[in-house]
Structure formats: structure tokens, C-alpha cells
Write a protein that holds these residues in place. Sequence first.
Motif, mmCIF file in Angstrom:
data_model
loop_
_atom_site.group_PDB
_atom_site.id
_atom_site.type_symbol
_atom_site.label_atom_id
_atom_site.label_comp_id
_atom_site.label_asym_id
_atom_site.label_seq_id
_atom_site.Cartn_x
_atom_site.Cartn_y
_atom_site.Cartn_z
ATOM 1 N N ARG A 38 64.123 22.351 74.924
ATOM 2 C CA ARG A 38 65.107 21.330 74.619
ATOM 3 C C ARG A 38 66.485 21.949 74.514
ATOM 4 O O ARG A 38 66.630 23.117 74.173
ATOM 5 N N GLN A 39 67.480 21.141 74.810
ATOM 6 C CA GLN A 39 68.854 21.593 74.774
ATOM 7 C C GLN A 39 69.743 20.486 74.237
ATOM 8 O O GLN A 39 69.835 19.411 74.832
ATOM 9 N N ALA A 40 70.355 20.749 73.106
ATOM 10 C CA ALA A 40 71.318 19.837 72.529
ATOM 11 C C ALA A 40 72.704 20.165 73.070
ATOM 12 O O ALA A 40 72.959 21.289 73.515
ATOM 13 N N PRO A 41 73.629 19.210 73.047
ATOM 14 C CA PRO A 41 74.977 19.467 73.552
ATOM 15 C C PRO A 41 75.619 20.669 72.884
ATOM 16 O O PRO A 41 75.612 20.795 71.659
ATOM 17 N N GLY A 42 76.157 21.570 73.696
ATOM 18 C CA GLY A 42 76.827 22.742 73.182
ATOM 19 C C GLY A 42 75.914 23.845 72.701
ATOM 20 O O GLY A 42 76.401 24.850 72.166
ATOM 21 N N LYS A 43 74.612 23.682 72.870
ATOM 22 C CA LYS A 43 73.663 24.680 72.417
ATOM 23 C C LYS A 43 72.827 25.199 73.579
ATOM 24 O O LYS A 43 72.782 24.604 74.649
ATOM 25 N N GLN A 44 72.172 26.308 73.347
ATOM 26 C CA GLN A 44 71.332 26.910 74.362
ATOM 27 C C GLN A 44 70.026 26.136 74.497
ATOM 28 O O GLN A 44 69.641 25.371 73.609
ATOM 29 N N ARG A 45 69.364 26.359 75.611
ATOM 30 C CA ARG A 45 68.065 25.753 75.835
ATOM 31 C C ARG A 45 66.996 26.604 75.153
ATOM 32 O O ARG A 45 66.850 27.790 75.459
ATOM 33 N N ASP A 46 66.261 26.000 74.252
ATOM 34 C CA ASP A 46 65.284 26.725 73.443
ATOM 35 C C ASP A 46 63.872 26.245 73.728
ATOM 36 O O ASP A 46 63.631 25.067 74.008
ATOM 37 N N LEU A 47 62.943 27.170 73.619
ATOM 38 C CA LEU A 47 61.531 26.849 73.776
ATOM 39 C C LEU A 47 61.043 26.043 72.580
ATOM 40 O O LEU A 47 61.255 26.432 71.431
ATOM 41 N N VAL A 48 60.376 24.945 72.851
ATOM 42 C CA VAL A 48 59.810 24.094 71.817
ATOM 43 C C VAL A 48 58.316 24.358 71.652
ATOM 44 O O VAL A 48 57.826 24.556 70.545
ATOM 45 N N ALA A 49 57.596 24.335 72.757
ATOM 46 C CA ALA A 49 56.157 24.541 72.727
ATOM 47 C C ALA A 49 55.682 24.996 74.092
ATOM 48 O O ALA A 49 56.298 24.679 75.114
ATOM 49 N N ARG A 50 54.592 25.729 74.100
ATOM 50 C CA ARG A 50 54.043 26.246 75.344
ATOM 51 C C ARG A 50 52.532 26.229 75.268
ATOM 52 O O ARG A 50 51.957 26.456 74.200
ATOM 53 N N ILE A 51 51.880 25.975 76.399
ATOM 54 C CA ILE A 51 50.432 25.996 76.457
ATOM 55 C C ILE A 51 50.005 26.698 77.734
ATOM 56 O O ILE A 51 50.530 26.436 78.809
ATOM 57 N N THR A 52 49.058 27.613 77.610
ATOM 58 C CA THR A 52 48.566 28.365 78.751
ATOM 59 C C THR A 52 47.348 27.687 79.346
ATOM 60 O O THR A 52 46.840 26.696 78.827
ATOM 61 N N SER A 53 46.868 28.257 80.450
ATOM 62 C CA SER A 53 45.659 27.737 81.079
ATOM 63 C C SER A 53 44.451 27.881 80.171
ATOM 64 O O SER A 53 43.476 27.139 80.331
ATOM 65 N N GLY A 54 44.506 28.822 79.242
ATOM 66 C CA GLY A 54 43.434 29.010 78.285
ATOM 67 C C GLY A 54 43.604 28.204 77.020
ATOM 68 O O GLY A 54 42.882 28.424 76.047
ATOM 69 N N ARG A 55 44.538 27.287 77.021
ATOM 70 C CA ARG A 55 44.810 26.384 75.903
ATOM 71 C C ARG A 55 45.387 27.102 74.684
ATOM 72 O O ARG A 55 45.329 26.587 73.564
ATOM 73 N N VAL A 56 45.941 28.292 74.895
ATOM 74 C CA VAL A 56 46.655 28.966 73.826
ATOM 75 C C VAL A 56 48.026 28.322 73.689
ATOM 76 O O VAL A 56 48.733 28.139 74.686
ATOM 77 N N THR A 57 48.395 27.985 72.481
ATOM 78 C CA THR A 57 49.646 27.270 72.252
ATOM 79 C C THR A 57 50.611 28.075 71.415
ATOM 80 O O THR A 57 50.225 28.947 70.627
ATOM 81 N N TYR A 58 51.870 27.773 71.594
ATOM 82 C CA TYR A 58 52.949 28.336 70.797
ATOM 83 C C TYR A 58 53.887 27.203 70.414
ATOM 84 O O TYR A 58 54.163 26.313 71.223
ATOM 85 N N TYR A 59 54.379 27.249 69.185
ATOM 86 C CA TYR A 59 55.339 26.269 68.717
ATOM 87 C C TYR A 59 56.507 26.960 68.046
ATOM 88 O O TYR A 59 56.329 27.936 67.310
ATOM 89 N N ALA A 60 57.686 26.449 68.301
ATOM 90 C CA ALA A 60 58.842 26.911 67.565
ATOM 91 C C ALA A 60 58.682 26.540 66.097
ATOM 92 O O ALA A 60 58.076 25.518 65.763
ATOM 93 N N ASP A 61 59.223 27.374 65.223
ATOM 94 C CA ASP A 61 59.089 27.121 63.791
ATOM 95 C C ASP A 61 59.634 25.749 63.398
ATOM 96 O O ASP A 61 59.116 25.102 62.489
#
Length: 122
Positions: A38-61
Motif C-alpha cells: 500500500r502507498q499513501a500520498p507522499g509516502k513510500q510503498r510498503d509491504l502489507v502482507a505476503r503469502i508464498t506457494s507453501g501458504r507461509v504468510t507475513y504481515y506488517a506489524d
Amino acid sequence: QVQLVESGGGLVQAGGSLRLSCAASGRFLSIIAMAWYRQAPGKQRDLVARITSGRVTYYADSVLGRFTISRDDAKNTVYLQMNSLKPEDTAVYYCKTDARIRPWSSDSNTYWGQGTQVTVSS
């Protein structure tokens, strides 16, 4: 070679929910991983969540416990269920995928969707 189309964005009040979808199409062998940024106006694009083929997930705090990422391989689609939305979640949300496109190579390429606007009012 891979096209990503996001949908599900919109305007919602704080505390509400939205479900984003991202469908992949085109010519590819397999999707290695899919993610939401996601990217808000004037801010960098940040990772929110990710999922791999093995269903491993990551979430931003900032979204941990509120957002859930999932994927439907049969539909080549990734979802982001967003609950308990806050005004600070307001941003353009982008889908990203890492996909194999060549049968003779194990390398993956990265593709981005066009983005979908999420606006959370207080």
C-alpha cells in the motif's frame, strides 16, 4: 506476460471491513508468491502482507491481527481480508506477484497490479 487486476477497494468507516481481490492472468507456469502493498500520498510503498506457494504468510506489524491474506490457486487469485479498518489504513493497495514464466528457467519475474483505492473515514 502476467496481468494483475485488483478489486474490492472503496470507502468504509473506521471499524469496518473490506475484502480485496487480485486475479492473475496471462502466460505463466506458476505463481511463487503474492503480496499486497500500500502507498499513501507522499509516502513510500510498503509491504502489507505476503503469502508464498507453501501458504507461509507475513504481515506488517501495523496490520497484524486485523488483516488476513489468502490465495485460491485454482482461480489464480489472492485476497486480503481487512477488518477493524483504521483511517491510517487509507492508501492505494497494490497486488504483486512473483511468477515463473519460462519452463527452462527457475527464475521468477515480478508483476504489479494497477492498484485499488481504500479510504477509511473516522
